[in-house]
Design a protein around this motif. Sequence first.
Motif, PDB file in Angstrom:
ATOM      1  N   CYS A  17      47.765 -13.717  54.716  1.00 30.15           N
ATOM      2  CA  CYS A  17      48.725 -14.797  54.971  1.00 30.15           C
ATOM      3  C   CYS A  17      48.067 -16.163  54.783  1.00 30.15           C
ATOM      4  N   TYR A  22      51.914 -17.217  52.524  1.00 27.59           N
ATOM      5  CA  TYR A  22      53.125 -16.494  52.883  1.00 27.59           C
ATOM      6  C   TYR A  22      53.073 -16.069  54.348  1.00 27.59           C
ATOM      7  N   SER A  23      54.231 -15.850  54.933  1.00 27.04           N
ATOM      8  CA  SER A  23      54.286 -15.358  56.306  1.00 27.04           C
ATOM      9  C   SER A  23      54.031 -13.853  56.332  1.00 27.04           C
ATOM     10  N   LYS A  24      53.764 -13.329  57.535  1.00 27.17           N
ATOM     11  CA  LYS A  24      53.555 -11.888  57.661  1.00 27.17           C
ATOM     12  C   LYS A  24      54.806 -11.127  57.230  1.00 27.17           C
ATOM     13  N   LYS A  25      55.958 -11.658  57.569  1.00 30.12           N
ATOM     14  CA  LYS A  25      57.218 -11.012  57.198  1.00 30.12           C
ATOM     15  C   LYS A  25      57.326 -10.877  55.679  1.00 30.12           C
ATOM     16  N   THR A  26      56.964 -11.929  54.958  1.00 27.62           N
ATOM     17  CA  THR A  26      57.028 -11.900  53.496  1.00 27.62           C
ATOM     18  C   THR A  26      56.036 -10.897  52.925  1.00 27.62           C
ATOM     19  N   TYR A  28      54.836  -8.224  54.427  1.00 24.89           N
ATOM     20  CA  TYR A  28      55.331  -6.875  54.727  1.00 24.89           C
ATOM     21  C   TYR A  28      56.468  -6.486  53.783  1.00 24.89           C
ATOM     22  N   LYS A  29      57.337  -7.445  53.435  1.00 20.78           N
ATOM     23  CA  LYS A  29      58.414  -7.155  52.473  1.00 20.78           C
ATOM     24  C   LYS A  29      57.833  -6.826  51.101  1.00 20.78           C
ATOM     25  N   MET A  30      56.839  -7.591  50.685  1.00 19.72           N
ATOM     26  CA  MET A  30      56.216  -7.345  49.384  1.00 19.72           C
ATOM     27  C   MET A  30      55.549  -5.965  49.369  1.00 19.72           C
ATOM     28  N   SER A  32      56.523  -3.362  51.248  1.00 18.55           N
ATOM     29  CA  SER A  32      57.573  -2.333  51.296  1.00 18.55           C
ATOM     30  C   SER A  32      58.264  -2.161  49.945  1.00 18.55           C
ATOM     31  N   PHE A  33      58.346  -3.241  49.153  1.00 15.22           N
ATOM     32  CA  PHE A  33      58.944  -3.146  47.821  1.00 15.22           C
ATOM     33  C   PHE A  33      57.941  -2.730  46.758  1.00 15.22           C
TER      34      PHE A  33
END
Length: 80
Positions: A17, A22-26, A28-30, A32-33
């Motif tokens: 991060c 980027y944030s942790k949420k972003t 984690y989304k990257m 997961s995708f």
Amino acid sequence: MIYPIDDRIYIDIDDTCYITGYSKKTIYKMVSFGIVPYYKRFVNKRMRLLFIYEELVQTLRYIEYAHEKRYKEVVLFEDN
């Protein structure tokens, strides 16, 4: 935190991060995708989500290049 494992430099989610902005949420989304390569390793008896620094930088450069190229194509399309 930096973890030297198998002659490679692994970084954790917090350093990822910090480096990317980027944030942790972003992140984690990257993950997961499947956009960002990641590894799960046991470090100090805990499972950690880790990233290899070189792979992370290479992936982010590609994402930036693709985004820039797409932006140029949109601008050229709008000029016509």
